[in-house]
Design a protein around this motif. Structure first.
Motif, mmCIF file in Angstrom:
data_model
loop_
_atom_site.group_PDB
_atom_site.id
_atom_site.type_symbol
_atom_site.label_atom_id
_atom_site.label_comp_id
_atom_site.label_asym_id
_atom_site.label_seq_id
_atom_site.Cartn_x
_atom_site.Cartn_y
_atom_site.Cartn_z
ATOM 1 N N VAL A 20 0.882 -1.152 0.000
ATOM 2 C CA VAL A 20 0.000 0.000 0.000
ATOM 3 C C VAL A 20 0.927 1.211 0.000
ATOM 4 O O VAL A 20 1.755 1.358 0.901
ATOM 5 C CB VAL A 20 -0.916 0.027 1.248
ATOM 6 C CG1 VAL A 20 -1.749 1.299 1.269
ATOM 7 C CG2 VAL A 20 -1.794 -1.204 1.288
ATOM 8 N N LEU A 21 0.816 2.040 -1.051
ATOM 9 C CA LEU A 21 1.731 3.163 -1.200
ATOM 10 C C LEU A 21 1.004 4.482 -1.066
ATOM 11 O O LEU A 21 -0.028 4.703 -1.711
ATOM 12 C CB LEU A 21 2.407 3.119 -2.575
ATOM 13 C CG LEU A 21 3.282 1.914 -2.862
ATOM 14 C CD1 LEU A 21 3.792 1.955 -4.293
ATOM 15 C CD2 LEU A 21 4.445 1.866 -1.903
ATOM 16 N N ALA A 22 1.554 5.373 -0.252
ATOM 17 C CA ALA A 22 1.067 6.749 -0.204
ATOM 18 C C ALA A 22 1.426 7.371 -1.555
ATOM 19 O O ALA A 22 2.597 7.417 -1.930
ATOM 20 C CB ALA A 22 1.725 7.512 0.938
ATOM 21 N N PHE A 23 0.416 7.826 -2.286
ATOM 22 C CA PHE A 23 0.630 8.262 -3.663
ATOM 23 C C PHE A 23 0.138 9.690 -3.868
ATOM 24 O O PHE A 23 -1.062 9.946 -3.869
ATOM 25 C CB PHE A 23 -0.087 7.313 -4.618
ATOM 26 C CG PHE A 23 0.133 7.616 -6.067
ATOM 27 C CD1 PHE A 23 1.408 7.706 -6.584
ATOM 28 C CD2 PHE A 23 -0.942 7.814 -6.911
ATOM 29 C CE1 PHE A 23 1.618 7.983 -7.927
ATOM 30 C CE2 PHE A 23 -0.753 8.086 -8.246
ATOM 31 C CZ PHE A 23 0.535 8.176 -8.759
ATOM 32 N N SER A 24 1.081 10.597 -4.042
ATOM 33 C CA SER A 24 0.736 12.004 -4.264
ATOM 34 C C SER A 24 0.567 12.334 -5.739
ATOM 35 O O SER A 24 -0.015 13.353 -6.083
ATOM 36 C CB SER A 24 1.825 12.907 -3.676
ATOM 37 O OG SER A 24 3.026 12.771 -4.440
ATOM 38 N N GLY A 25 1.128 11.496 -6.592
ATOM 39 C CA GLY A 25 1.139 11.799 -8.016
ATOM 40 C C GLY A 25 2.368 12.584 -8.430
ATOM 41 O O GLY A 25 2.520 12.947 -9.588
ATOM 42 N N GLY A 26 3.272 12.829 -7.478
ATOM 43 C CA GLY A 26 4.530 13.503 -7.787
ATOM 44 C C GLY A 26 5.530 12.530 -8.397
ATOM 45 O O GLY A 26 5.257 11.325 -8.536
ATOM 46 N N VAL A 27 6.677 13.034 -8.734
ATOM 47 C CA VAL A 27 7.692 12.233 -9.424
ATOM 48 C C VAL A 27 8.127 11.022 -8.596
ATOM 49 O O VAL A 27 8.170 9.902 -9.102
ATOM 50 C CB VAL A 27 8.910 13.108 -9.797
ATOM 51 C CG1 VAL A 27 10.038 12.260 -10.367
ATOM 52 C CG2 VAL A 27 8.514 14.192 -10.779
ATOM 53 N N ASP A 28 8.445 11.231 -7.329
ATOM 54 C CA ASP A 28 8.972 10.138 -6.508
ATOM 55 C C ASP A 28 7.940 9.036 -6.293
ATOM 56 O O ASP A 28 8.238 7.851 -6.484
ATOM 57 C CB ASP A 28 9.451 10.662 -5.151
ATOM 58 C CG ASP A 28 10.640 11.590 -5.269
ATOM 59 O OD1 ASP A 28 11.404 11.461 -6.247
ATOM 60 O OD2 ASP A 28 10.811 12.442 -4.381
ATOM 61 N N GLU A 38 5.217 -3.079 -11.478
ATOM 62 C CA GLU A 38 5.987 -3.989 -12.325
ATOM 63 C C GLU A 38 6.351 -5.281 -11.580
ATOM 64 O O GLU A 38 6.339 -6.348 -12.162
ATOM 65 C CB GLU A 38 7.263 -3.307 -12.822
ATOM 66 C CG GLU A 38 7.027 -2.231 -13.860
ATOM 67 C CD GLU A 38 6.464 -2.797 -15.144
ATOM 68 O OE1 GLU A 38 7.119 -3.639 -15.765
ATOM 69 O OE2 GLU A 38 5.342 -2.375 -15.525
ATOM 70 N N VAL A 39 6.674 -5.155 -10.313
ATOM 71 C CA VAL A 39 7.123 -6.305 -9.527
ATOM 72 C C VAL A 39 5.950 -7.072 -8.910
ATOM 73 O O VAL A 39 5.920 -8.301 -8.952
ATOM 74 C CB VAL A 39 8.108 -5.852 -8.417
ATOM 75 C CG1 VAL A 39 8.460 -7.011 -7.496
ATOM 76 C CG2 VAL A 39 9.361 -5.247 -9.035
ATOM 77 N N LEU A 40 4.993 -6.350 -8.357
ATOM 78 C CA LEU A 40 3.929 -6.986 -7.572
ATOM 79 C C LEU A 40 2.619 -7.158 -8.330
ATOM 80 O O LEU A 40 1.711 -7.826 -7.827
ATOM 81 C CB LEU A 40 3.667 -6.170 -6.299
ATOM 82 C CG LEU A 40 4.859 -6.052 -5.350
ATOM 83 C CD1 LEU A 40 4.547 -5.042 -4.253
ATOM 84 C CD2 LEU A 40 5.210 -7.406 -4.766
ATOM 85 N N GLY A 41 2.509 -6.563 -9.489
ATOM 86 C CA GLY A 41 1.284 -6.684 -10.259
ATOM 87 C C GLY A 41 0.091 -6.085 -9.537
ATOM 88 O O GLY A 41 0.157 -4.967 -9.031
ATOM 89 N N GLU A 42 -0.981 -6.858 -9.441
ATOM 90 C CA GLU A 42 -2.223 -6.357 -8.848
ATOM 91 C C GLU A 42 -2.200 -6.317 -7.330
ATOM 92 O O GLU A 42 -3.195 -5.920 -6.712
ATOM 93 C CB GLU A 42 -3.393 -7.201 -9.336
ATOM 94 C CG GLU A 42 -3.647 -7.046 -10.810
ATOM 95 C CD GLU A 42 -4.839 -7.855 -11.285
ATOM 96 O OE1 GLU A 42 -5.487 -8.532 -10.464
ATOM 97 O OE2 GLU A 42 -5.108 -7.809 -12.491
ATOM 98 N N GLY A 70 -2.819 1.114 -14.284
ATOM 99 C CA GLY A 70 -3.629 -0.054 -13.960
ATOM 100 C C GLY A 70 -3.549 -0.447 -12.499
ATOM 101 O O GLY A 70 -3.683 -1.620 -12.158
ATOM 102 N N VAL A 71 -3.337 0.537 -11.631
ATOM 103 C CA VAL A 71 -3.199 0.284 -10.200
ATOM 104 C C VAL A 71 -4.483 0.695 -9.487
ATOM 105 O O VAL A 71 -5.031 1.771 -9.743
ATOM 106 C CB VAL A 71 -2.007 1.079 -9.618
ATOM 107 C CG1 VAL A 71 -1.923 0.945 -8.113
ATOM 108 C CG2 VAL A 71 -0.699 0.630 -10.266
ATOM 109 N N ALA A 72 -4.949 -0.155 -8.584
ATOM 110 C CA ALA A 72 -6.093 0.206 -7.751
ATOM 111 C C ALA A 72 -5.730 1.450 -6.947
ATOM 112 O O ALA A 72 -4.605 1.573 -6.444
ATOM 113 C CB ALA A 72 -6.455 -0.943 -6.822
ATOM 114 N N HIS A 73 -6.692 2.384 -6.830
ATOM 115 C CA HIS A 73 -6.403 3.665 -6.198
ATOM 116 C C HIS A 73 -7.537 4.031 -5.259
ATOM 117 O O HIS A 73 -8.699 4.002 -5.631
ATOM 118 C CB HIS A 73 -6.244 4.726 -7.290
ATOM 119 C CG HIS A 73 -5.851 6.064 -6.777
ATOM 120 N ND1 HIS A 73 -6.523 7.210 -7.121
ATOM 121 C CD2 HIS A 73 -4.841 6.442 -5.953
ATOM 122 C CE1 HIS A 73 -5.944 8.235 -6.546
ATOM 123 N NE2 HIS A 73 -4.916 7.799 -5.822
#
Length: 79
Positions: A20-28, A38-42, A70-73
């Motif tokens: 579960v990744l904190a996702f801001s939409g920034g570059v990092d 790429e590694v963990l898929g779904e 294609g990542v659940a968000h």
């Protein structure tokens, strides 16, 4: 990022059952989300906080980027 560091990141991600990744939409966070996908898929979930201090355009950008990968968000409303 060097090829060796990227390989190491993928090795670490590969040991996880999911993420579960904190996702801001920034570059990092976009780079990390891409690599995790790429590694963990779904088995990856992107989570973005939405609150009065987060511009709605940033939340929408995060939603579009996660969708394009294609990542659940999940967007969490916070105060």
């Amino acid at each position: 990022m060097s090829t060796e560091r990227r390989r190491r990141l993928r090795e670490i991600l590969g040991r996880l059952p999911g993420a579960v990744l904190a996702f801001s939409g920034g570059v990092d966070s976009t780079f990390l989300l891409y690599e995790a996908r790429e590694v963990l898929g779904e088995r990856v979930l992107a989570v973005t906080a939405s609150s009065p201090i987060h511009p709605q355009e940033e939340v929408e950008r995060a939603r579009r980027l996660a969708g394009a990968m294609g990542v659940a968000h999940l967007v969490l409303a916070t105060s």
